[in-house]
Design an enzyme around this catalytic site. Structure first.
Site, PDB file in Angstrom:
ATOM      1  N   HIS A 132       1.138   3.550   8.395  1.00  7.60           N
ATOM      2  CA  HIS A 132       0.249   4.517   9.040  1.00  7.60           C
ATOM      3  C   HIS A 132       1.110   5.496   9.825  1.00  7.60           C
ATOM      4  CE1 HIS A 132      -3.448   2.439   8.039  1.00  7.60           C
ATOM      5  NE2 HIS A 132      -2.931   1.301   8.474  1.00  7.60           N
ATOM      6  N   ASP A 188       2.234  -7.054   2.324  1.00  2.00           N
ATOM      7  CA  ASP A 188       1.063  -6.253   2.710  1.00  2.00           C
ATOM      8  C   ASP A 188       1.522  -4.994   3.465  1.00  2.00           C
ATOM      9  OD1 ASP A 188      -1.496  -5.336   3.018  1.00  2.00           O
ATOM     10  OD2 ASP A 188      -2.149  -6.903   4.415  1.00  2.00           O
ATOM     11  N   HIS A 247       0.867  -1.182   0.000  1.00  5.54           N
ATOM     12  CA  HIS A 247       0.000   0.000   0.000  1.00  5.54           C
ATOM     13  C   HIS A 247       0.897   1.223   0.000  1.00  5.54           C
ATOM     14  CE1 HIS A 247      -3.666  -2.343   0.864  1.00  5.54           C
ATOM     15  NE2 HIS A 247      -2.829  -3.137   1.511  1.00  5.54           N
ATOM     16  N   LEU A 248       0.845   1.991  -1.084  1.00  2.54           N
ATOM     17  CA  LEU A 248       1.707   3.175  -1.182  1.00  2.54           C
ATOM     18  C   LEU A 248       0.972   4.452  -0.795  1.00  2.54           C
ATOM     19  CD1 LEU A 248       3.758   2.328  -4.407  1.00  2.54           C
ATOM     20  CD2 LEU A 248       4.326   1.878  -2.007  1.00  2.54           C
ATOM     21  N   ARG A 249      -0.323   4.359  -0.575  1.00  2.87           N
ATOM     22  CA  ARG A 249      -1.131   5.426   0.050  1.00  2.87           C
ATOM     23  C   ARG A 249      -1.325   6.691  -0.786  1.00  2.87           C
ATOM     24  NH1 ARG A 249      -3.348   1.871   3.310  1.00  2.87           N
ATOM     25  NH2 ARG A 249      -2.158   1.305   5.160  1.00  2.87           N
ATOM     26  N   PHE A 288      -5.706  -0.842  11.030  1.00  2.00           N
ATOM     27  CA  PHE A 288      -5.008  -2.099  10.774  1.00  2.00           C
ATOM     28  C   PHE A 288      -3.804  -1.849   9.873  1.00  2.00           C
ATOM     29  CE2 PHE A 288      -9.434  -3.461  11.484  1.00  2.00           C
ATOM     30  CZ  PHE A 288      -9.258  -4.508  12.372  1.00  2.00           C
ATOM     31  N   ASP A 329      -8.666  -4.962  -2.270  1.00  3.38           N
ATOM     32  CA  ASP A 329      -7.946  -5.228  -1.026  1.00  3.38           C
ATOM     33  C   ASP A 329      -8.194  -4.166   0.034  1.00  3.38           C
ATOM     34  OD1 ASP A 329      -5.904  -6.877   0.418  1.00  3.38           O
ATOM     35  OD2 ASP A 329      -5.012  -4.897   0.568  1.00  3.38           O
ATOM     36  N   ASN A 368      -4.927  -6.703   9.594  1.00  6.02           N
ATOM     37  CA  ASN A 368      -6.057  -7.437   9.047  1.00  6.02           C
ATOM     38  C   ASN A 368      -5.622  -8.204   7.801  1.00  6.02           C
ATOM     39  OD1 ASN A 368      -8.630  -8.351   8.559  1.00  6.02           O
ATOM     40  ND2 ASN A 368      -9.334  -6.454   7.598  1.00  6.02           N
TER      41      ASN A 368
END
Lengths: 428, 313
Positions: free
Chosen positions: A309, A305, A62-64, A323, A152, A278
């Site tokens: 954050h 994954d 996840h590169l956000r 998560f 996802d 999660n």
């Protein structure tokens, strides 16, 4: 521009070849391998005592960006990937806006080119806004360069919609990556449901929340013929379902994350929110099953994954924390420490799960050291021991439950298209 | 000797001798409450802040009185009136309170682990007054005190806890506390409200409530909340009352000198029949009195003369 990697052990899972040879790169391609190569015009990289593998591929990050740049950007994520030994990553579409159309896929690819350091393969959403109501424009996204489809972070809760998504993706010859979670079973859970959730008084997520959707998607894959990849397998039951399905010839593959093969729900003791993920950390029985699944080939991919954050978001009550665990910069150390040093995987098997296997699932021409291949190469020092220090991460995310852990196995250098982008931890 | 830690977050990690120390110290404290002039100077110059993120009348009043009887200064913050509603994080609220010089922070919070988070953040002693479904240690300690006072022992007693174990922090603290002090802990309630793995905590789950009550020395009745019905966890209060409500007939299965306990507030006619609530076996009101005494003992041991943590922590 030439680069000569000397003295290392070449390990090419695409061909199964492992031998002590040198490797010459010219103009971004692998041009020659052999014993005692020399080239006066080449820069020489000494790889004595180290493994020379195809550039590592993380098919689940996840590169956000766009939308959550305080957590991570495409650039910071790319730097984290390079530091972790990855030359290719596939990024999930749960950005803001959700990557559910060709324009956003193109935007991400443009940003990725600007960032450099790593190849970025965007995954497009299965449903519009990942809301699970109607199909997203998969054809448009495929044209724009999407490498697969997934909602996802969210399950596709409607079996009917997932079935049509598989039919449609199969028409496009694309893979569906499924986040398996039944929301009605997972409820508002914060950790695995079991003894530890009882002791800690946290709402639990039962193993069945994952397994019923794994079972459903296997049946739908079997019916539609679509290639389905099960993301972040975390339970013994899921491993068994995938194993049985593969044995009967269903086109299903699966991945496991380093945290799911390294930690149990006992790590939640003390309410460290960096253990909140999660699917959740499960029991020792589940960890053993995931390891067994990796060993027998049921689980053919290791993916992190990587879910960054901010500290502020994680520094709250356990139930309120988001998560996610960052994984790019600890993956190699955890794979070597937990799987290779323990004899669960041979080095070649481990490298295959980080290179050729995800490449073939995503359908990308990566993950090999063959002559003529792109010179994406990772050099791993399998004997180096080091201590995880989140403050040293290139990722903006510091949310790792492995802080302070001593690991064996460290990426020594990352080479992208023949150019050294990381060497001994330094980004170049 | 004193308590080994600076805080009281739960009974899971409290040693039997520490529990005994608190119960022993609560005896003279109860004596103070029974005096005409209920005030001793033990905690003069000490400050206690109660921070309640959940509504509670009795626990908060109990802490307040306990501190006042010991001459501590007290102030209360509730979620409705504080910066909690302005979105300030628990940690920031905690730092603010600590900066004002509180010696003890009493926290009631809807999220499990909140007290532990607070204890890690502030230097003051933190007393957990209930965090989500995790623990409610002062309730369990007052329960232990009450049983010990009435029975003269805890060791060897059969303690049946009936009801919604899944959502109950009281049940968890009581399971740890009673089992650590040598009692046999039995559990009964709807299967959907029985947390997985709870037997590993040192209790035994009974499918039939009659078996759990058989010969019990203590029947501990938990409050059942209507919202669990809305969550689909059990069919309704009417059936609950029929299957798990404690009435005179069911109570006859227990030992003749059984103690009936409840953390309050009670739902008459639901989990407890009126004739049981008002019976001589019910010690529910005495639990409340003992709550003040036990909390006085805890305050004394954590920050009063009994406090050792400044040197041993």
């Amino acid at each position: 521009m030439k680069l000569l990697i000397k003295g290392g052990t070449l390990m090419d899972p695409a061909t199964g070849r492992v031998n002590e040879e040198d490797l010459l790169i010219n103009d971004g391609k692998i041009t020659k391998t052999g014993v005692n190569l020399s080239d006066d015009s080449a820069e020489v990289l000494d790889a004595a005592g180290k493994l020379v593998t195809p550039g590592l591929i993380d098919m689940h990050v996840h590169l956000r960006e766009p939308g959550f740049e305080a957590k991570e950007t495409i650039l910071s994520g790319a730097l984290a990937a390079a530091r972790g030994g990855f030359t290719s990553v596939a990024c999930m579409p749960n950005t803001n806006p959700v990557a559910d159309c060709g324009a956003i896929i193109s935007y991400i690819r443009g940003k990725a080119r600007e960032a450099g350091k790593v190849n970025i393969y965007p995954i497009g959403a299965i449903t519009s806004g990942s809301k699970g109501v109607e199909l997203a424009e998969m054809g448009d996204m495929q044209k724009a360069g999407a490498a697969g489809f997934s909602d996802d972070g969210q399950p596709v809760m409607s079996a009917g919609l997932m079935r049509r998504a598989m039919q449609y993706a199969d028409m496009l010859n694309m893979t569906i990556i499924s986040h398996c979670e039944d929301k009605s079973l997972a409820g508002g859970g914060a950790m695995h449901e079991g003894y530890m959730s009882t002791v800690l008084g946290l709402p639990g997520i039962p193993a069945s929340a994952e397994e019923v959707v794994v079972a459903r998607d296997i049946l739908l894959a079997e019916e539609t013929g679509c290639r389905v990849h099960i993301a972040h397998v975390s339970t013994a039951g899921s491993v068994r379902l995938v194993r049985e399905a593969r044995a009967r010839g269903v086109q299903v593959t699966a991945e496991a994350t380093p945290h799911h093969f390294s930690l149990t729900d006992e790590a939640v003791t003390g309410y460290n929110t960096n253990t909140k993920v999660n699917p959740p950390l499960r029991t020792d029985i589940d960890v053993a099953a995931v390891r067994q699944g990796l060993a027998d080939g049921t689980i053919s991919v290791i993916a992190t994954d990587h879910a960054p954050h901010t500290i502020e978001e994680k520094d709250v009550e356990y139930g309120l924390a988001p998560f996610g665990i960052v994984g790019l910069e600890t993956a190699v150390g955890l794979v070597w420490t937990e799987l290779v040093a323990t004899g669960i995987l041979t080095p070649l098997e481990a490298v295959a799960k980080l290179t050729s296997n995800p490449a073939s699932i995503l359908g990308i021409a990566k993950g090999t050291l063959e002559i003529g291949a792109d010179a994406d190469i990772t050099i791993i020092d399998p004997m180096a021991t080091w201590t995880v220090d989140p403050e040293q991460f290139a990722s903006k995310g510091r949310n790792t439950p492995f802080a302070g852990r001593v690991l064996q196995g460290l990426p020594y250098a990352t080479i992208l298209s023949g150019r050294i982008v990381m060497r001994e931890g330094a980004l170049l | 000797m004193g308590l080994s830690g600076k805080d009281l977050v739960g009974l899971q990690h409290l040693a039997a001798k520490e529990i005994k120390l608190i119960l022993d110290n609560a005896i003279p404290m109860k004596g103070i409450i029974q005096r005409q002039i209920k005030k001793v100077p033990t905690l003069r110059g000490r400050a206690m802040v109660t921070v309640f993120y959940e509504a509670s009348t009795r626990t908060r009043a109990s802490f307040d009185l306990a501190a006042k009887y010991l001459s501590a200064d007290t102030i209360g913050i509730t979620a409705a009136t504080s910066s909690v509603s302005k979105g300030e994080s628990l940690r920031d609220t905690a730092r603010t309170i600590a900066a004002m010089g509180a010696d003890v922070v009493v926290l009631r919070h809807p999220m499990a682990g909140a007290a532990e988070l607070l204890a890690r953040t502030v230097g003051a002693s933190v007393i957990n007054a209930g965090d989500g479904a995790h623990e409610h240690p002062t309730q369990a300690l007052l329960d232990l005190f009450t049983v010990n006072e009435k029975k003269g022992r805890i060791n060897g007693l059969k303690v049946a806890i009936i009801g919604d174990i899944l959502h109950s922090r009281v049940a968890r603290s009581d399971i740890w506390g009673f089992s650590r002090m040598g009692a046999e802990v039995r559990l009964a309630g709807p299967a959907t409200l029985m947390p997985p793995g709870v037997e590993q905590m040192g209790a035994r789950v009974y499918e039939k409530i009659e078996d759990a009550l058989d010969g019990a020395d203590v029947v501990y009745i938990l409050r059942i909340q209507r919202e669990r019905q809305q969550q689909g966890l059990f069919p309704g209060l009417r059936e609950y009352s029929q299957l798990f409500g404690i009435n005179a007939e069911r109570l006859r299965l227990a030992a003749p000198d059984v103690l009936v306990m409840h953390p309050g507030p009670i739902n008459r006619g639901v989990e407890i029949a009126p004739e049981v609530a008002d019976s001589l076996q019910a010690v529910i009101t005495e639990q409340v009195t003992n709550g003040v005494a036990v909390r006085m003992a805890i305050l004394y041991l954590l920050v009063g003369g009994g406090s050792q943590h400044e040197i041993t922590y």
